[in-house]
Design an enzyme around this catalytic site. Structure first.
Site, PDB file in Angstrom:
ATOM      1  N   SER A 683       0.838  -1.196   0.000  1.00 44.45           N
ATOM      2  CA  SER A 683       0.000   0.000   0.000  1.00 44.45           C
ATOM      3  C   SER A 683       0.877   1.251   0.000  1.00 44.45           C
ATOM      4  CB  SER A 683      -0.961  -0.053   1.193  1.00 44.45           C
ATOM      5  OG  SER A 683      -2.006   0.880   1.037  1.00 44.45           O
ATOM      6  N   ASP A 769     -10.047  -3.359  -5.342  1.00 46.25           N
ATOM      7  CA  ASP A 769      -9.428  -2.582  -4.271  1.00 46.25           C
ATOM      8  C   ASP A 769      -9.971  -1.144  -4.283  1.00 46.25           C
ATOM      9  OD1 ASP A 769      -7.756  -1.271  -2.486  1.00 46.25           O
ATOM     10  OD2 ASP A 769      -5.931  -2.238  -3.210  1.00 46.25           O
ATOM     11  N   HIS A 804      -8.162  -4.879  -1.451  1.00 48.09           N
ATOM     12  CA  HIS A 804      -6.892  -4.405  -0.915  1.00 48.09           C
ATOM     13  C   HIS A 804      -6.186  -5.470  -0.083  1.00 48.09           C
ATOM     14  CE1 HIS A 804      -4.165  -1.099  -0.112  1.00 48.09           C
ATOM     15  NE2 HIS A 804      -4.194  -1.357   1.178  1.00 48.09           N
TER      16      HIS A 804
END
Length: 859
Positions: A683, A769, A804
């Site tokens: 991320s 995501d 995600h």
């Protein structure tokens, strides 16, 4: 894409390059020829039509290898006319292996593959008079339905699978190792609340949890650290995730909230069955099992009960996935009658809902990246209006706890960046915000724990008789317990001398916790872990100082923490700042002479502390001779608020410099070398990966960038993308030219170095995501393919059915990790390196952390 091995293999390892595939293949040719009738169509399919240009001897060789189970050698071969010379070179090398054992063939196998090349469709982005051309902007499809985009992502996945085909047996070995360490039939430590013990458990072979409870038997003693659930009481299964997933036919399943009503008769839970973090809210009667209301879709997952067991509050999202509105629902009434109790108009703020531990108040929390505001009602008055605690002030954050007639407020502002603890009577807030205007605010708040430049106040846990304070000092977390006045009043002040510190002996660890059970409980439940200590649950008696280890997460297969060493080093960054680095390795498996492979992890954003923690899966690497390290870099919260603020906005590059300094320190101290140094981040940590590989591609051997935020500048200029507006307070708003120029100088997508040789790269993404859109990793890989030197592996692995956080099943997730570890081992030429065997099992208690103080079970 050719892949050059780092050094030639010899002896047995050379023949092992094919995983012993060639052994006996000469004999297989004759066997295949005897039974080849009817197999020509299968051969054509396996070779994708390439048999047309092959000689008879080449076809026979390919057929023999395929029939003996070595199809991977030809997997994903491009059509005839594409890379034919490379294919023939591979066949020649394979033939040489059959006769005399030639050079390694894996680089030749990879050279025969054709990496997907995304079409270049110029799209000009103009800001502040500056133009950027994005050739891969077309890969963005908000609906996730564009056929051309999906086909490109599928071709990337096929190519990645083909490149990694030689590691499939290794992936299976790693998967079995990791699964073999799991105690599949396991149970969490029960929490005693309102006459029940609540817990979750998993069953042998099942991927998901079951939420359960048992009654506290009549005449049970008050809760203390020695309290244990009476398993003779019948078990109630409240929610079975496995059953929910199976009944719904879902490929993805994740529970958001799980909240039992105050009378313990109803259960509210939320579930995501796509991976986009939009949850459906459901409520059922725990006695009958029947759902008592129509499901409410598109929520954030947050839900909280009022005291009357009839009303509940939940949060919904807007079109940009921002939790922005709180509604009140009455069980038994249609959702169309739900009442909006708060709507957040500021697009940089998110909202959440929670109840105080005392269960007397329900709070709505509104927050941006740097500002917070709380509203409250009494839980017994669900239809009343929410009132503001402290009015919103830019760059002031606070959170609220409740006890008796007081609110305990943890507050941070510019003058108190490491936060301090204040207290004020609730009666001063009950009249609404108007009662606390101007000077009244300052006079009503009394400081209990003043601000400290050295210690960061992270959070507090308030119970009827005790206050537990969690601080961070020198990069380590600490917990201190204070006795509160018996009459329910607030103390005049608190000092370090008046509290009892809960101490631990390891050089680096992760600590969290809060009061366990009902509000009158004297038990503080702590979660503890380190790089060598499995996750441990510890109950600490705040009255006596006694503690009990309730559980150390079992690690099967003979794990012994004494076989592993954990250290803390300090690297010096570009500006002289010392950066902590946590390290772990296995005794006897490393030489520490600069030749050991090392995996360095980093994050460094949002004031999130990337603390040392145990991961049983990581043993697959440690037992094969890897060193593992974590760089606690600026932008994170490991060293307090100052540490965070020195790694954001126009100081963001400190994050990257710190990581590079940590890597160079590990090389200088001979933990590894650039040829052996692997890195990983997810991320915002993926942004870190992109930035440092652009800055120093020569320093790293391999990189895993998970769901990476790599197109930072383009995203932060686009308010139609989820998270953009709120994150201006993290990265800066590039509508301001100063921020634009600064972000342009580090945004990974905009700083790929033409002609540079990048490390082996594995980039992952999730189609659904909502946090980092799939097109960011897809565009990053496409541009790397266009500009960089194609010497090393460059792979995109896109999960087409998740978001995600990737897949949800605990065993399915192990397969993802096995793939990533196999990538690292392949990059290091270690696909046939065996794990060092374990040397005897230890009991779960012997893996518990060392600690000092009065104990009933010493840590």
């Amino acid at each position: 894409m050719p892949f050059a091995a780092r050094k030639p293999m010899s002896g047995t390892n050379r023949s092992n390059v094919l995983g012993m595939a060639i052994t006996g293949a000469a004999g297989a040719v004759a066997g295949f020829m005897a039974g080849r009738r009817g197999s020509s169509s299968a051969l054509k399919k396996q070779l994708n039509g390439n048999q047309k240009w092959m000689t008879k001897q080449e076809r026979d060789l390919a057929a023999a290898l395929i029939s003996s189970g070595r199809q991977y050698l030809f997997r994903n071969w491009p059509a005839p006319g594409v890379r034919d010379a490379e294919k023939r070179a591979l066949l020649t090398a394979l033939s040489s292996h059959l006769s005399s054992g030639g050079a390694p063939v894996e680089p030749l196998r990879l050279a025969a593959l054709q990496a997907p090349l995304a079409n270049k469709v110029p799209h000009v982005l103009s800001t502040h008079g500056h133009d950027r051309t994005d050739n891969y902007y077309w890969l963005r499809d908000d609906a996730r339905k564009n056929k051309r985009v999906l086909e490109h992502l599928s071709s990337e996945n096929a190519y990645t699978k083909a490149v990694m085909a030689d590691t499939e047996s290794l992936q299976e070995v790693l998967y079995k190792e990791m699964r073999g360490r799991i105690q599949e039939a396991d149970q969490s430590v029960p929490e005693r609340r309102g006459g029940y013990y609540y817990y979750s458990r998993t069953l042998e072979g099942q991927q998901y949890r079951m939420y359960c409870r048992r009654r506290v038997p009549p005449g049970a003693k008050p809760v203390d650290e020695k309290d244990n659930m009476d398993e003779s009481q019948p078990e109630e299964v409240l929610l079975d995730e496995n059953l929910r997933k199976e009944q719904g036919g879902h490929t993805f399943y994740s529970v958001g909230c799980f909240e039992v009503s105050p009378d313990h008769k109803l259960l509210a839970w939320s579930e995501d069955t796509v991976g986009n973090e939009r949850y459906t809210l459901r409520v059922k009667n725990l006695e009958s099992g029947a759902e008592v209301m129509a499901a409410i879709p598109q929520t954030s997952g947050d839900v909280e009960w009022a005291a009357d067991n009839q009303h509940l509050f939940y949060v919904v999202k807007d079109h940009l996935d921002r939790p922005y509105k709180v509604l009140r629902h009455e069980v038994g009434r249609p959702a169309s009658e739900d009442v909006v109790v708060h709507e957040e108009k500021d697009e940089s703020f998110y909202v959440g809902i929670h109840k105080s531990h005392s269960e007397e108040y329900v709070f709505i929390s509104s927050g941006s990246a740097v500002t917070a505001e709380s509203r409250f009602i009494r839980a017994s008055e669900p239809t009343s209006d929410f009132k503001v605690v402290l009015p919103r002030v830019n760059d002031v954050e606070y959170s609220v706890s409740h006890r008796g007639q007081y609110f305990y407020i943890t507050l941070r502002d510019k003058e108190r960046p490491n936060s301090e603890l204040l207290v004020a009577p609730t009666m001063l807030f009950e009249g609404g915000v108007g009662a606390l205007e101007g000077q009244a605010v300052a006079s009503a708040l009394r400081v209990l724990l003043p601000h400290s430049k050295e210690d960061k106040l992270e959070h507090v846990s308030v119970s009827r008789d005790y206050l537990a304070v969690f601080k961070r000092s020198g990069g380590l977390q600490r917990a201190t317990v204070f006795k509160l006045p018996a009459d329910g009043s607030a103390p005049a002040s608190l000092s370090a001398e008046s509290g009892k510190e809960v101490t631990f002996e390891e050089p680096a660890y992760s600590l969290g916790g809060g009061t366990c059970g009902d509000f009158d409980s004297s038990v503080l439940r702590l979660s503890y872990t380190s790089l060598t200590t499995p996750s441990s649950t510890i109950d600490y008696n705040m009255a006596t100082g006694a503690r009990a280890v309730k559980k150390v997460q079992p690690v099967l297969g003979g794990f012994n923490k004494d076989m592993y060493v954990t250290e803390r080093q300090w690297a010096v960054s570009h500006d002289g700042v010392k950066v902590p680095v946590s390290i772990v390795y296995r005794k006897g498996a490393v030489k520490l002479d600069g030749n050991d492979p090392l995996l360095l992890n980093g994050y460094g954003s949002y004031e999130i502390s990337n603390d040392p923690y145990f991961n049983a899966n990581r043993l697959c690497l440690l037992d094969r001779g890897f060193v593992f390290a974590m760089a606690h870099i600026r932008g994170g919260g490991e060293m307090g608020r100052y540490w965070y603020e020195d790694g954001k906005y126009l100081k963001k590059k400190n994050t990257f410099h710190d990581f590079i300094a940590a890597a160079e320190h590990l090389v200088a101290r001979k933990y590894t070398s650039p040829a052996k140094l692997c890195i990983e981040g997810r991320s915002a940590g993926g942004l870190l990966m992109g930035a440092v590989t652009n800055m120093r591609p020569d320093l790293f051997s391999a990189c895993i960038a998970g769901v990476p935020f790599v197109d930072a500048l383009t995203t932060m200029l686009d308010e139609t993308i989820p998270l953009t507006v709120i994150e201006w307070e993290e990265w800066g708003n590039p509508a301001n030219k100063d921020y634009y120029d600064y972000m342009l100088s580090y945004s990974p997508q905009d700083n790929i170095r033409e002609g540079a040789t990048y490390p082996h790269m594995l980039v992952t993404g999730g189609l659904h995501d909502p946090r980092v859109a799939y097109w960011e990793p897809a565009k990053f890989v496409a541009k790397l393919r266009e500009l960089s030197n194609p010497k090393n592996m460059l792979l995109l692995k896109m999960e087409m059915g998740a978001g995600h956080f990737s897949v949800t099943g605990r065993f399915e997730r192990l397969k993802e990790i096995a793939f990533e570890y196999a990538f690292l081992l392949k990059a290091q030429g270690m696909t046939h390196t065996p794990a060092t065997p374990s040397r005897g099992a230890v009991s779960s208690a012997s893996g518990a952390p060392g600690a000092t103080g009065s104990t009933t079970s010493r840590l």
